[in-house]
Design a protein around this motif. Structure first.
Motif, mmCIF file in Angstrom:
data_model
loop_
_atom_site.group_PDB
_atom_site.id
_atom_site.type_symbol
_atom_site.label_atom_id
_atom_site.label_comp_id
_atom_site.label_asym_id
_atom_site.label_seq_id
_atom_site.Cartn_x
_atom_site.Cartn_y
_atom_site.Cartn_z
ATOM 1 N N GLY A 41 0.828 -1.206 0.000
ATOM 2 C CA GLY A 41 0.000 0.000 0.000
ATOM 3 C C GLY A 41 0.858 1.250 0.000
ATOM 4 N N TRP A 42 0.269 2.339 0.411
ATOM 5 C CA TRP A 42 0.958 3.649 0.419
ATOM 6 C C TRP A 42 2.259 3.582 1.211
ATOM 7 N N TYR A 43 2.264 2.789 2.283
ATOM 8 C CA TYR A 43 3.433 2.729 3.167
ATOM 9 C C TYR A 43 4.245 1.448 3.014
ATOM 10 N N ASN A 44 3.804 0.532 2.166
ATOM 11 C CA ASN A 44 4.496 -0.751 2.057
ATOM 12 C C ASN A 44 4.691 -1.133 0.595
ATOM 13 N N ASN A 45 5.915 -1.517 0.261
ATOM 14 C CA ASN A 45 6.230 -1.955 -1.087
ATOM 15 C C ASN A 45 5.630 -3.338 -1.347
ATOM 16 N N SER A 46 5.488 -3.686 -2.600
ATOM 17 C CA SER A 46 5.007 -5.009 -2.964
ATOM 18 C C SER A 46 6.161 -6.008 -2.962
ATOM 19 N N TYR A 47 5.838 -7.230 -3.293
ATOM 20 C CA TYR A 47 6.754 -8.370 -3.188
ATOM 21 C C TYR A 47 7.184 -8.818 -4.583
ATOM 22 N N VAL A 48 8.456 -9.154 -4.736
ATOM 23 C CA VAL A 48 8.963 -9.758 -5.970
ATOM 24 C C VAL A 48 9.559 -11.111 -5.604
ATOM 25 N N GLY A 49 9.122 -12.142 -6.313
ATOM 26 C CA GLY A 49 9.604 -13.488 -6.006
ATOM 27 C C GLY A 49 10.066 -14.222 -7.241
ATOM 28 N N ARG A 58 5.193 4.288 -5.647
ATOM 29 C CA ARG A 58 4.438 4.187 -4.384
ATOM 30 C C ARG A 58 4.475 5.526 -3.686
ATOM 31 N N ALA A 59 3.302 5.991 -3.227
ATOM 32 C CA ALA A 59 3.193 7.312 -2.607
ATOM 33 C C ALA A 59 3.783 8.353 -3.567
ATOM 34 N N LEU A 60 4.768 9.128 -3.120
ATOM 35 C CA LEU A 60 5.359 10.146 -3.994
ATOM 36 C C LEU A 60 6.580 9.645 -4.741
ATOM 37 N N LEU A 61 6.933 8.385 -4.550
ATOM 38 C CA LEU A 61 8.058 7.788 -5.271
ATOM 39 C C LEU A 61 7.617 7.455 -6.692
ATOM 40 N N PRO A 62 8.394 7.832 -7.698
ATOM 41 C CA PRO A 62 7.899 7.792 -9.073
ATOM 42 C C PRO A 62 7.856 6.394 -9.675
ATOM 43 N N PRO A 63 6.896 6.169 -10.567
ATOM 44 C CA PRO A 63 6.922 4.969 -11.407
ATOM 45 C C PRO A 63 8.171 4.986 -12.283
ATOM 46 N N SER A 64 8.584 3.791 -12.743
ATOM 47 C CA SER A 64 9.858 3.761 -13.460
ATOM 48 C C SER A 64 9.970 2.505 -14.320
ATOM 49 N N ILE A 65 10.952 2.552 -15.225
ATOM 50 C CA ILE A 65 11.443 1.353 -15.907
ATOM 51 C C ILE A 65 12.794 1.033 -15.281
ATOM 52 N N VAL A 66 12.997 -0.220 -14.910
ATOM 53 C CA VAL A 66 14.208 -0.582 -14.180
ATOM 54 C C VAL A 66 14.754 -1.905 -14.697
ATOM 55 N N ARG A 67 16.065 -1.960 -14.842
ATOM 56 C CA ARG A 67 16.756 -3.201 -15.177
ATOM 57 C C ARG A 67 17.264 -3.841 -13.898
ATOM 58 N N VAL A 68 17.015 -5.156 -13.744
ATOM 59 C CA VAL A 68 17.447 -5.871 -12.545
ATOM 60 C C VAL A 68 18.246 -7.098 -12.976
#
Length: 402
Positions: free
Chosen positions: A123-131, A183-193
């Motif tokens: 949610g607003w205060y919690n990041n999602s999960y990547v597995g 999330r919240a005010l943190l911007p959406p993005s494209i990211v390489r991992v």
């Protein structure tokens, strides 16, 4: 119309039905043939009207999961021995909803749980999960039993600049290519991992000329190029973890070699999944307008796959037309196999259409199955608290870019 013409038509129809009947002898175990001709007219006294798109079409009342065949050509997709088997499960945690990426060299499938609802615990205060799940372990476990298995899913510990992974493709030059909703005010993005520990992440885009995107949803590479195309609906706001949107819901083109970002398609309610045909000349966008987050469900809005021509010069999307409207839920993630059949995650499982837009079959799960990905083991299906694999003979089109 003369009797001879009528007789010829009936003869052709009979031969087609006979051919279909012969196909049915090769049905995979537990599969069911749904003859559309038997359900064109149900009559005024019919008692099983589906007034909600949340209810799947299962007139045979077959226990899911199973394979529904609407056209004999679907057997060329499934092969004679396809089954649907559960490979991971966690009833208390919706761990698998979005962003599946298969890395053949490692035989791993990566995914995220953004969009999975209350059991996703984000949610607003919690990041999602990547597995991720190891398909070699899946294959070994399935070989030891005829039933379902439950393989341990591993969690990726990603850096804080990766917030709410929602879509993915690749491998892209060896990396996972994710889009995040922010999330919240943190911007959406494209990211390489990097797909190997410690999973180093590099953000390559997080704005449109100084303006934050709404909440990026899905991404694909135009075949034969390095150019990225991605969708940007307003689900972050509708899901309560992003501010009110400040841009239209659109599809964008990003050329990482020049840094140029521009819009290639608009006029959607919620543009969601994206895919190209193998030669890159045609694009597909799913519109999940029916689902409005906290605004609720509106069954008069799109649950539709749109098809476009890709302009050979500008790469804008042109000649928009309806490819398919789904009968259950809404089409979310979308993939193509090597023969041009189109697969989408919908409200009752995975729907499959041929290249002309004819529904030829379903992998019927009886639950929202938002995403799917082709692997060496078959088609992997994400169902929030569960994952399945079906060992079909069709192969996905190549998504890797080197």
């Amino acid at each position: 119309m003369t009797k001879s013409v009528v007789g010829a038509i009936l003869l052709v129809a009979f031969r087609l039905r006979l051919a279909a009947a012969s196909y049915m002898t090769a049905l995979p175990p537990g599969a069911v043939y749904i003859d559309p001709l038997l359900y064109n007219v149900v009559g005024a006294n019919y008692t099983k009207w589906r007034n909600s798109s949340a209810v799947g079409f299962n007139p045979t009342k077959t226990t899911p999961p199973f394979i529904q065949v609407f056209d004999p050509s679907f057997l060329d997709v499934t092969g004679p021995s396809a089954t649907i088997r559960k490979i991971a499960s966690n009833p208390g945690f919706a761990f698998a909803h979005e962003a599946p990426i298969y890395v053949p060299d490692l035989n791993l499938v990566f995914f995220a749980n953004t969009g999975s609802g209350k059991l996703g615990y984000y949610g607003w205060y919690n990041n999602s999960y990547v597995g991720m799940i190891n398909m070699t372990e899946v294959d070994m476990a399935l070989a030891s039993t005829t039933g379902n298995v439950n393989i341990q899913v591993q969690t990726l510990n990603l850096s804080d600049n990766v917030q709410m992974v929602n879509g993915g493709t690749g491998p892209y030059k060896g990396d996972l290519l994710f889009v995040t909703s922010g999330r919240a005010l943190l911007p959406p993005s494209i990211v390489r991992v990097n797909p190997s520990p410690p999973y180093n992440a590099t953000v390559i885009l997080d704005n449109f000329l100084g303006r934050q995107f709404n909440s990026l949803d899905d991404i694909k590479i135009l075949p034969g190029t390095d150019i990225m195309f991605f969708t940007d609906p307003t689900y972050g706001w509708l899901g309560g973890f992003r501010p009110e949107p400040m841009l239209p819901s659109q599809v964008y083109r990003f050329d990482p070699s020049t840094g140029q970002v521009r819009v290639v398609a608009d006029q959607f309610v919620h543009p969601n999944g994206i895919a190209f045909v193998p030669n890159g000349k045609t694009a597909f966008i799913t519109d999940t307008g029916i689902f409005g987050g906290f605004l609720g469900t509106n069954q008069t809005l799109p649950a539709t796959i749109y098809q476009f021509d890709v302009d050979p010069t500008t790469q804008s999307f042109t000649n928009r037309r309806v490819f398919a409207y789904v009968d259950s839920g809404s089409p979310d993630g979308i993939q193509l196999d090597a023969k041009g059949n189109v697969y989408a995650g919908c409200g009752d499982g995975i729907h499959v259409w041929n290249s002309k837009g004819t529904l030829i079959g379903k992998f019927y799960i009886n639950s929202t199955s938002a995403q799917l990905i082709f692997t060496k083991s078959g088609l992997v299906i994400l169902v929030d608290t569960e994952m399945y694999v079906t060992n079909i003979q069709a192969h996905g089109m190549t998504l890797a870019t080197w």
